[in-house]
Write an enzyme that holds these catalytic residues in place. Structure first.
Site, PDB file in Angstrom:
ATOM      1  N   HIS A  24     -57.548 -41.940  -3.644  1.00 37.09           N
ATOM      2  CA  HIS A  24     -56.809 -41.156  -4.643  1.00 37.09           C
ATOM      3  C   HIS A  24     -55.628 -40.401  -4.033  1.00 37.09           C
ATOM      4  CE1 HIS A  24     -60.562 -41.101  -7.478  1.00 37.09           C
ATOM      5  NE2 HIS A  24     -59.931 -42.244  -7.482  1.00 37.09           N
ATOM      6  N   ASN A  71     -76.455 -36.084  -3.171  1.00 36.61           N
ATOM      7  CA  ASN A  71     -75.698 -35.238  -4.105  1.00 36.61           C
ATOM      8  C   ASN A  71     -76.527 -34.002  -4.432  1.00 36.61           C
ATOM      9  OD1 ASN A  71     -73.122 -35.282  -5.370  1.00 36.61           O
ATOM     10  ND2 ASN A  71     -74.068 -35.568  -7.366  1.00 36.61           N
ATOM     11  N   TYR A 130     -49.957 -28.274  -7.698  1.00 39.35           N
ATOM     12  CA  TYR A 130     -50.225 -28.991  -6.436  1.00 39.35           C
ATOM     13  C   TYR A 130     -49.696 -28.212  -5.228  1.00 39.35           C
ATOM     14  CZ  TYR A 130     -52.302 -32.775  -8.942  1.00 39.35           C
ATOM     15  OH  TYR A 130     -53.158 -33.495  -9.727  1.00 39.35           O
ATOM     16  N   ARG A 174     -52.549 -25.977  -4.474  1.00 41.44           N
ATOM     17  CA  ARG A 174     -53.680 -26.734  -3.888  1.00 41.44           C
ATOM     18  C   ARG A 174     -53.331 -27.130  -2.439  1.00 41.44           C
ATOM     19  NH1 ARG A 174     -55.229 -24.903  -7.156  1.00 41.44           N
ATOM     20  NH2 ARG A 174     -56.479 -24.162  -5.447  1.00 41.44           N
ATOM     21  N   GLY A 218     -71.691 -36.628  -2.798  1.00 41.71           N
ATOM     22  CA  GLY A 218     -70.973 -35.545  -3.472  1.00 41.71           C
ATOM     23  C   GLY A 218     -69.974 -35.998  -4.503  1.00 41.71           C
ATOM     24  N   ASN A 235     -61.389 -37.716  -2.199  1.00 42.56           N
ATOM     25  CA  ASN A 235     -60.808 -36.387  -1.983  1.00 42.56           C
ATOM     26  C   ASN A 235     -59.372 -36.497  -1.517  1.00 42.56           C
ATOM     27  OD1 ASN A 235     -63.239 -35.394  -2.696  1.00 42.56           O
ATOM     28  ND2 ASN A 235     -63.918 -34.918  -0.617  1.00 42.56           N
TER      29      ASN A 235
HETATM   30  P1  NAD Z   1     -66.500 -34.087  -9.265  1.00 40.48           P
HETATM   31  O1  NAD Z   1     -65.916 -32.733  -9.184  1.00 40.48           O
HETATM   32  O2  NAD Z   1     -66.434 -34.823 -10.561  1.00 40.48           O
HETATM   33  O3  NAD Z   1     -68.056 -34.023  -8.865  1.00 40.48           O
HETATM   34  C1  NAD Z   1     -68.500 -33.361  -7.728  1.00 40.48           C
HETATM   35  C2  NAD Z   1     -69.940 -33.735  -7.465  1.00 40.48           C
HETATM   36  O4  NAD Z   1     -70.338 -33.094  -6.269  1.00 40.48           O
HETATM   37  C3  NAD Z   1     -70.926 -33.292  -8.564  1.00 40.48           C
HETATM   38  O5  NAD Z   1     -71.816 -34.373  -8.848  1.00 40.48           O
HETATM   39  C4  NAD Z   1     -71.679 -32.136  -7.913  1.00 40.48           C
HETATM   40  O6  NAD Z   1     -73.035 -32.079  -8.322  1.00 40.48           O
HETATM   41  C5  NAD Z   1     -71.604 -32.513  -6.445  1.00 40.48           C
HETATM   42  N1  NAD Z   1     -71.676 -31.356  -5.549  1.00 40.48           N
HETATM   43  C6  NAD Z   1     -71.179 -30.107  -5.735  1.00 40.48           C
HETATM   44  N2  NAD Z   1     -71.422 -29.334  -4.666  1.00 40.48           N
HETATM   45  C7  NAD Z   1     -72.089 -30.126  -3.778  1.00 40.48           C
HETATM   46  C8  NAD Z   1     -72.623 -29.905  -2.484  1.00 40.48           C
HETATM   47  N3  NAD Z   1     -72.536 -28.714  -1.873  1.00 40.48           N
HETATM   48  N4  NAD Z   1     -73.243 -30.932  -1.859  1.00 40.48           N
HETATM   49  C9  NAD Z   1     -73.350 -32.149  -2.464  1.00 40.48           C
HETATM   50  N5  NAD Z   1     -72.866 -32.402  -3.676  1.00 40.48           N
HETATM   51  C10 NAD Z   1     -72.239 -31.407  -4.336  1.00 40.48           C
HETATM   52  O7  NAD Z   1     -65.836 -34.883  -8.081  1.00 40.48           O
HETATM   53  P2  NAD Z   1     -65.546 -36.430  -7.848  1.00 40.48           P
HETATM   54  O8  NAD Z   1     -66.712 -37.230  -8.279  1.00 40.48           O
HETATM   55  O9  NAD Z   1     -65.046 -36.529  -6.477  1.00 40.48           O
HETATM   56  O10 NAD Z   1     -64.362 -36.809  -8.864  1.00 40.48           O
HETATM   57  C11 NAD Z   1     -63.360 -35.934  -9.222  1.00 40.48           C
HETATM   58  C12 NAD Z   1     -61.938 -36.292  -8.861  1.00 40.48           C
HETATM   59  O11 NAD Z   1     -61.404 -35.052  -8.502  1.00 40.48           O
HETATM   60  C13 NAD Z   1     -61.671 -37.175  -7.699  1.00 40.48           C
HETATM   61  O12 NAD Z   1     -60.824 -38.166  -8.138  1.00 40.48           O
HETATM   62  C14 NAD Z   1     -60.909 -36.328  -6.678  1.00 40.48           C
HETATM   63  O13 NAD Z   1     -59.694 -36.948  -6.329  1.00 40.48           O
HETATM   64  C15 NAD Z   1     -60.563 -35.073  -7.401  1.00 40.48           C
HETATM   65  N6  NAD Z   1     -60.868 -33.804  -6.680  1.00 40.48           N
HETATM   66  C16 NAD Z   1     -60.706 -33.754  -5.332  1.00 40.48           C
HETATM   67  C17 NAD Z   1     -61.012 -32.584  -4.654  1.00 40.48           C
HETATM   68  C18 NAD Z   1     -60.826 -32.558  -3.147  1.00 40.48           C
HETATM   69  O14 NAD Z   1     -59.986 -33.289  -2.634  1.00 40.48           O
HETATM   70  N7  NAD Z   1     -61.599 -31.763  -2.415  1.00 40.48           N
HETATM   71  C19 NAD Z   1     -61.484 -31.474  -5.341  1.00 40.48           C
HETATM   72  C20 NAD Z   1     -61.621 -31.556  -6.734  1.00 40.48           C
HETATM   73  C21 NAD Z   1     -61.308 -32.744  -7.404  1.00 40.48           C
END
Ligand code: NAD
Length: 242
Positions: free
Chosen positions: A117, A209, A60, A63, A183, A100
Site C-alpha cells: 500500500h 491478531n 498525510y 501522519r 495484526g 502498513n
Molecule cells: P485495520 O486497522 O483495519 O485492523 C487492525 C487489526 O489489528 C484489527 O484486526 C485489530 O484487532 C488488530 N490489532 C490491534 N492492535 C493489535 C495488537 N496490539 N496486536 C495485534 N493485533 C492488533 O488495519 P489493516 O487490516 O492493516 O487495514 C487497514 C488499512 O489501513 C491498510 O491498508 C493500511 O495501509 C492502513 N493503515 C496503516 C497504518 C500503518 O501504516 N501503521 C495505520 C492505520 C491504517
C-alpha cells in the site's frame, strides 16, 4: 511446529498499534471507518483528494511527521530477527508483505519487506511518475526533484487504487508452505483475500491478531493476543524448528 522453508507474512496496522500508531476504527452505528478522527473516504480515496487536496495533503503531512517520532516494537523486532536468521539459500524464502505505510519494519532491520500500500515516506509525482524519498511536508506543493512539476502526492495506495506488486506477492505465495497474517482486520482487499489464495494452494495458514479478523474462519490456526507477545513467541518456534 512442522519445519517450514518458505514463508509469506502479511502484516497490518495491528503490528504498529503498540508503537502508538493508530489502526482504523469502525465508525459508530455502522458509519464510515475513521482514521485518526477522519472519515476514510475523505482522506484515503482519489475522490477525497480531488475534492479537498489541502485536507488530504495536511493529513498525510501529519501522519508522515508522526511516524518519524515512533519506534519499532517487539513484533517488528522479532520479524527483523526472523529475516536476519532465515537461511539465504535456494531452499528457503521469506517475504514480509505489509499493508502498513509506516517504515517500522525497516527501522527494526527487516530487509525482505514489500509495501503493497505504498509508504508515508515516499512522494509520487503524478507528472513524471517518479517516486522520491520524502520526510517533510507536501502542503506547500514543493517541486518534484526529478521533473520540477508541483505535482507530488503521498505515495500511498488509496481505496479504489491498485496495490503494488501483486504479481510478486502471488508468485511468492505459490512457492510458500506457510502463510501468516499478523495484526490485520481482513477488511481491506485484495490483502484480505490472500488467506483464501493460500488455502486454495494447500498452504498452512496462521493468524496472529488481537481479536478474530473478518477472515478468521479461513485460517487453519488462530492465536489471539497482542502482536508484541505473539510474534516473538512464534518467531522463536519457527527458528527452533529450522
Ligand atoms: P485495520 O486497522 O483495519 O485492523 C487492525 C487489526 O489489528 C484489527 O484486526 C485489530 O484487532 C488488530 N490489532 C490491534 N492492535 C493489535 C495488537 N496490539 N496486536 C495485534 N493485533 C492488533 O488495519 P489493516 O487490516 O492493516 O487495514 C487497514 C488499512 O489501513 C491498510 O491498508 C493500511 O495501509 C492502513 N493503515 C496503516 C497504518 C500503518 O501504516 N501503521 C495505520 C492505520 C491504517
Amino acid at each position: 511446529m512442522a519445519q517450514v522453508r518458505n514463508i509469506v507474512i502479511l502484516t497490518g496496522a495491528g503490528v504498529s498499534a503498540e508503537s502508538g500508531i493508530d489502526t482504523f476504527r469502525a465508525g459508530a452505528n455502522g458509519g464510515p471507518s475513521l482514521w485518526e478522527q477522519h472519515r476514510v473516504d475523505d482522506v484515503a480515496t482519489p475522490e477525497g483528494f480531488a475534492r479537498d487536496p489541502d485536507l488530504v495533503l495536511r493529513f498525510y503531512d501529519m501522519r508522515r511527521a508522526a511516524i518519524q517520532t515512533k519506534a519499532p516494537n517487539a513484533a517488528h523486532e522479532a520479524l527483523a530477527r526472523l529475516d536476519a536468521e532465515w537461511p539465504k539459500d535456494a531452499n528457503h524464502e521469506l517475504l514480509i508483505v505489509t499493508q502498513n505505510v509506516d517504515d517500522l519494519h525497516e527501522r527494526a532491520g527487516a530487509k525482505r519487506v514489500l509495501h503493497m500500500h505504498g509508504e508515508h515516506l515516499n512522494a509520487w509525482c503524478t507528472a513524471c511518475d517518479a517516486r522520491s524519498r520524502w520526510t517533510g511536508p507536501l502542503i506547500e506543493r514543493p517541486p518534484c526533484p526529478r521533473c520540477g512539476e508541483r505535482a507530488l502526492r503521498p505515495d500511498v495506495v488509496w481505496f479504489g487504487e491498485m496495490p503494488y506488486e501483486m504479481d510478486r506477492i502471488y508468485e511468492a505465495l505459490r512457492g510458500a508452505d506457510l502463510f501468516v497474517s499478523i495484526g490485520t482486520s481482513g477488511a481491506v482487499y485484495p490483502a484480505a483475500g490472500l488467506v483464501r489464495n493460500a488455502r486454495d494452494l494447500g498452504i498452512a495458514t496462521l493468524e496472529l491478531n488481537l481479536e478474530r479478523s473478518q477472515g478468521s474462519a479461513w485460517f487453519g490456526e488462530t492465536r489471539l493476543g497482542p502482536a508484541s507477545v505473539l510474534v516473538p513467541a512464534w518467531v522463536d518456534e519457527v527458528l527452533a524448528a529450522l
